[in-house]
Design a protein around this motif. Structure first.
Motif, PDB file in Angstrom:
ATOM      1  N   LYS A  38       0.855  -1.189   0.000  1.00 52.08           N
ATOM      2  CA  LYS A  38       0.000   0.000   0.000  1.00 52.08           C
ATOM      3  C   LYS A  38       0.892   1.240   0.000  1.00 52.08           C
ATOM      4  O   LYS A  38       1.961   1.252   0.595  1.00 52.08           O
ATOM      5  CB  LYS A  38      -0.899   0.012   1.230  1.00 52.08           C
ATOM      6  CG  LYS A  38      -1.953  -1.052   1.200  1.00 52.08           C
ATOM      7  CD  LYS A  38      -2.868  -0.935   2.388  1.00 52.08           C
ATOM      8  CE  LYS A  38      -3.912  -2.033   2.333  1.00 52.08           C
ATOM      9  NZ  LYS A  38      -4.819  -1.964   3.487  1.00 52.08           N
ATOM     10  N   LEU A  39       0.409   2.273  -0.662  1.00 52.29           N
ATOM     11  CA  LEU A  39       1.168   3.512  -0.750  1.00 52.29           C
ATOM     12  C   LEU A  39       0.537   4.581   0.128  1.00 52.29           C
ATOM     13  O   LEU A  39      -0.679   4.594   0.349  1.00 52.29           O
ATOM     14  CB  LEU A  39       1.245   3.981  -2.199  1.00 52.29           C
ATOM     15  CG  LEU A  39       1.994   3.040  -3.141  1.00 52.29           C
ATOM     16  CD1 LEU A  39       1.959   3.580  -4.562  1.00 52.29           C
ATOM     17  CD2 LEU A  39       3.424   2.833  -2.688  1.00 52.29           C
ATOM     18  N   TYR A  88       4.858   7.155  -1.073  1.00 54.60           N
ATOM     19  CA  TYR A  88       5.844   6.131  -0.738  1.00 54.60           C
ATOM     20  C   TYR A  88       5.175   4.949  -0.037  1.00 54.60           C
ATOM     21  O   TYR A  88       4.020   5.027   0.355  1.00 54.60           O
ATOM     22  CB  TYR A  88       6.900   6.716   0.223  1.00 54.60           C
ATOM     23  CG  TYR A  88       7.527   7.988  -0.259  1.00 54.60           C
ATOM     24  CD1 TYR A  88       8.616   7.961  -1.112  1.00 54.60           C
ATOM     25  CD2 TYR A  88       7.036   9.228   0.147  1.00 54.60           C
ATOM     26  CE1 TYR A  88       9.206   9.137  -1.558  1.00 54.60           C
ATOM     27  CE2 TYR A  88       7.617  10.407  -0.296  1.00 54.60           C
ATOM     28  CZ  TYR A  88       8.700  10.359  -1.146  1.00 54.60           C
ATOM     29  OH  TYR A  88       9.273  11.514  -1.588  1.00 54.60           O
ATOM     30  N   THR A  89       5.958   3.902   0.177  1.00 58.24           N
ATOM     31  CA  THR A  89       5.483   2.819   1.029  1.00 58.24           C
ATOM     32  C   THR A  89       5.402   3.352   2.460  1.00 58.24           C
ATOM     33  O   THR A  89       5.974   4.407   2.772  1.00 58.24           O
ATOM     34  CB  THR A  89       6.437   1.606   0.976  1.00 58.24           C
ATOM     35  OG1 THR A  89       7.731   2.031   1.377  1.00 58.24           O
ATOM     36  CG2 THR A  89       6.471   0.984  -0.409  1.00 58.24           C
ATOM     37  N   LYS A  90       4.723   2.630   3.329  1.00 59.94           N
ATOM     38  CA  LYS A  90       4.435   3.134   4.675  1.00 59.94           C
ATOM     39  C   LYS A  90       5.693   3.504   5.461  1.00 59.94           C
ATOM     40  O   LYS A  90       5.761   4.577   6.061  1.00 59.94           O
ATOM     41  CB  LYS A  90       3.613   2.119   5.456  1.00 59.94           C
ATOM     42  CG  LYS A  90       3.128   2.640   6.783  1.00 59.94           C
ATOM     43  CD  LYS A  90       2.209   1.662   7.465  1.00 59.94           C
ATOM     44  CE  LYS A  90       1.619   2.279   8.721  1.00 59.94           C
ATOM     45  NZ  LYS A  90       0.675   1.384   9.373  1.00 59.94           N
ATOM     46  N   ASP A  91       6.684   2.633   5.483  1.00 63.05           N
ATOM     47  CA  ASP A  91       7.895   2.903   6.265  1.00 63.05           C
ATOM     48  C   ASP A  91       8.649   4.120   5.746  1.00 63.05           C
ATOM     49  O   ASP A  91       9.113   4.950   6.527  1.00 63.05           O
ATOM     50  CB  ASP A  91       8.823   1.688   6.266  1.00 63.05           C
ATOM     51  CG  ASP A  91       8.251   0.532   7.064  1.00 63.05           C
ATOM     52  OD1 ASP A  91       7.336   0.759   7.882  1.00 63.05           O
ATOM     53  OD2 ASP A  91       8.728  -0.606   6.873  1.00 63.05           O
ATOM     54  N   VAL A  92       8.774   4.221   4.444  1.00 64.23           N
ATOM     55  CA  VAL A  92       9.484   5.360   3.855  1.00 64.23           C
ATOM     56  C   VAL A  92       8.711   6.650   4.125  1.00 64.23           C
ATOM     57  O   VAL A  92       9.290   7.669   4.515  1.00 64.23           O
ATOM     58  CB  VAL A  92       9.714   5.155   2.342  1.00 64.23           C
ATOM     59  CG1 VAL A  92      10.306   6.402   1.698  1.00 64.23           C
ATOM     60  CG2 VAL A  92      10.601   3.952   2.095  1.00 64.23           C
ATOM     61  N   GLN A 112       3.851  21.436  10.007  1.00 63.58           N
ATOM     62  CA  GLN A 112       3.254  20.124  10.263  1.00 63.58           C
ATOM     63  C   GLN A 112       3.233  19.302   8.985  1.00 63.58           C
ATOM     64  O   GLN A 112       3.017  19.816   7.888  1.00 63.58           O
ATOM     65  CB  GLN A 112       1.830  20.278  10.795  1.00 63.58           C
ATOM     66  CG  GLN A 112       1.752  20.873  12.181  1.00 63.58           C
ATOM     67  CD  GLN A 112       2.400  19.955  13.199  1.00 63.58           C
ATOM     68  OE1 GLN A 112       2.071  18.783  13.292  1.00 63.58           O
ATOM     69  NE2 GLN A 112       3.350  20.493  13.960  1.00 63.58           N
ATOM     70  N   CYS A 113       3.435  18.013   9.157  1.00 61.96           N
ATOM     71  CA  CYS A 113       3.467  17.084   8.046  1.00 61.96           C
ATOM     72  C   CYS A 113       2.780  15.815   8.515  1.00 61.96           C
ATOM     73  O   CYS A 113       3.000  15.359   9.642  1.00 61.96           O
ATOM     74  CB  CYS A 113       4.921  16.819   7.671  1.00 61.96           C
ATOM     75  SG  CYS A 113       5.150  15.947   6.134  1.00 61.96           S
ATOM     76  N   ILE A 114       1.910  15.236   7.673  1.00 66.25           N
ATOM     77  CA  ILE A 114       1.149  14.047   8.070  1.00 66.25           C
ATOM     78  C   ILE A 114       1.246  12.976   6.991  1.00 66.25           C
ATOM     79  O   ILE A 114       1.700  13.224   5.871  1.00 66.25           O
ATOM     80  CB  ILE A 114      -0.327  14.385   8.358  1.00 66.25           C
ATOM     81  CG1 ILE A 114      -1.007  14.962   7.104  1.00 66.25           C
ATOM     82  CG2 ILE A 114      -0.463  15.305   9.540  1.00 66.25           C
ATOM     83  CD1 ILE A 114      -2.498  15.135   7.232  1.00 66.25           C
ATOM     84  N   LEU A 115       0.768  11.796   7.337  1.00 64.09           N
ATOM     85  CA  LEU A 115       0.758  10.634   6.486  1.00 64.09           C
ATOM     86  C   LEU A 115      -0.691  10.275   6.184  1.00 64.09           C
ATOM     87  O   LEU A 115      -1.517  10.262   7.088  1.00 64.09           O
ATOM     88  CB  LEU A 115       1.420   9.502   7.258  1.00 64.09           C
ATOM     89  CG  LEU A 115       1.756   8.205   6.615  1.00 64.09           C
ATOM     90  CD1 LEU A 115       2.953   8.395   5.714  1.00 64.09           C
ATOM     91  CD2 LEU A 115       2.100   7.209   7.696  1.00 64.09           C
ATOM     92  N   GLU A 116      -1.011  10.016   4.921  1.00 63.05           N
ATOM     93  CA  GLU A 116      -2.359   9.601   4.530  1.00 63.05           C
ATOM     94  C   GLU A 116      -2.266   8.461   3.518  1.00 63.05           C
ATOM     95  O   GLU A 116      -1.306   8.403   2.761  1.00 63.05           O
ATOM     96  CB  GLU A 116      -3.124  10.746   3.855  1.00 63.05           C
ATOM     97  CG  GLU A 116      -3.466  11.892   4.756  1.00 63.05           C
ATOM     98  CD  GLU A 116      -4.224  12.985   4.022  1.00 63.05           C
ATOM     99  OE1 GLU A 116      -4.288  12.965   2.767  1.00 63.05           O
ATOM    100  OE2 GLU A 116      -4.756  13.878   4.720  1.00 63.05           O
ATOM    101  N   THR A 117      -3.274   7.593   3.496  1.00 61.10           N
ATOM    102  CA  THR A 117      -3.271   6.552   2.474  1.00 61.10           C
ATOM    103  C   THR A 117      -3.478   7.204   1.118  1.00 61.10           C
ATOM    104  O   THR A 117      -4.235   8.154   0.976  1.00 61.10           O
ATOM    105  CB  THR A 117      -4.373   5.502   2.730  1.00 61.10           C
ATOM    106  OG1 THR A 117      -5.620   6.156   2.814  1.00 61.10           O
ATOM    107  CG2 THR A 117      -4.099   4.715   3.994  1.00 61.10           C
ATOM    108  N   ALA A 118      -2.777   6.662   0.138  1.00 55.84           N
ATOM    109  CA  ALA A 118      -2.843   7.232  -1.219  1.00 55.84           C
ATOM    110  C   ALA A 118      -4.100   6.758  -1.938  1.00 55.84           C
ATOM    111  O   ALA A 118      -4.662   5.752  -1.661  1.00 55.84           O
ATOM    112  CB  ALA A 118      -1.618   6.848  -2.012  1.00 55.84           C
TER     113      ALA A 118
END
Length: 118
Positions: A38-39, A88-92, A112-118
């Motif tokens: 998953k990206l 990117y992939t989750k870890d990256v 601020q910077c966040i992670l979301e599913t692509a």
């Protein structure tokens, strides 16, 4: 039933007395169905304090964008409140988020910077 493994000095496989090789075992490879990982999107959020130049610098340094694309992403963040820095992939992606937050803290910015599913 007992299975045994025999090693042979010759390169020829052992044959039955009738010459048919009936004692041979054929192992078929099973095709594995692997799904691509998953990206995740790394998304930078707008604030009223972090300088635009710093955002462009981070986009160039951590995400390897050229000056033109870094400026376009920075303007998107500024005008729309958020912008995708990379996928990117989750870890990256998680590592990229942590690097952005650490760089912002070192520079004294509240970026601020966040992670979301692509």
């Amino acid at each position: 039933m007992t299975w045994s493994l025999h090693t042979h000095a010759s390169s020829e496989p052992p044959k039955d007395p009738d010459g048919e090789g009936a004692g041979s075992v054929v192992v078929e490879k099973e095709e594995l169905q692997l799904e691509p990982p998953k990206l995740y999107q790394v998304v930078m959020l707008n604030d009223d304090f972090t300088p635009m130049e710093f955002v462009v610098y981070v986009l160039q340094d951590l995400f390897r964008h050229d000056i033109e694309s870094a400026t376009q992403i920075m303007l998107k963040i500024h005008h729309e409140g958020r912008g995708v820095c990379g996928v990117y992939t989750k870890d990256v992606a998680a590592t990229k988020v942590e690097l952005v937050l650490a760089a912002a803290r070192r520079a004294g910015h509240p970026l601020q910077c966040i992670l979301e599913t692509a």
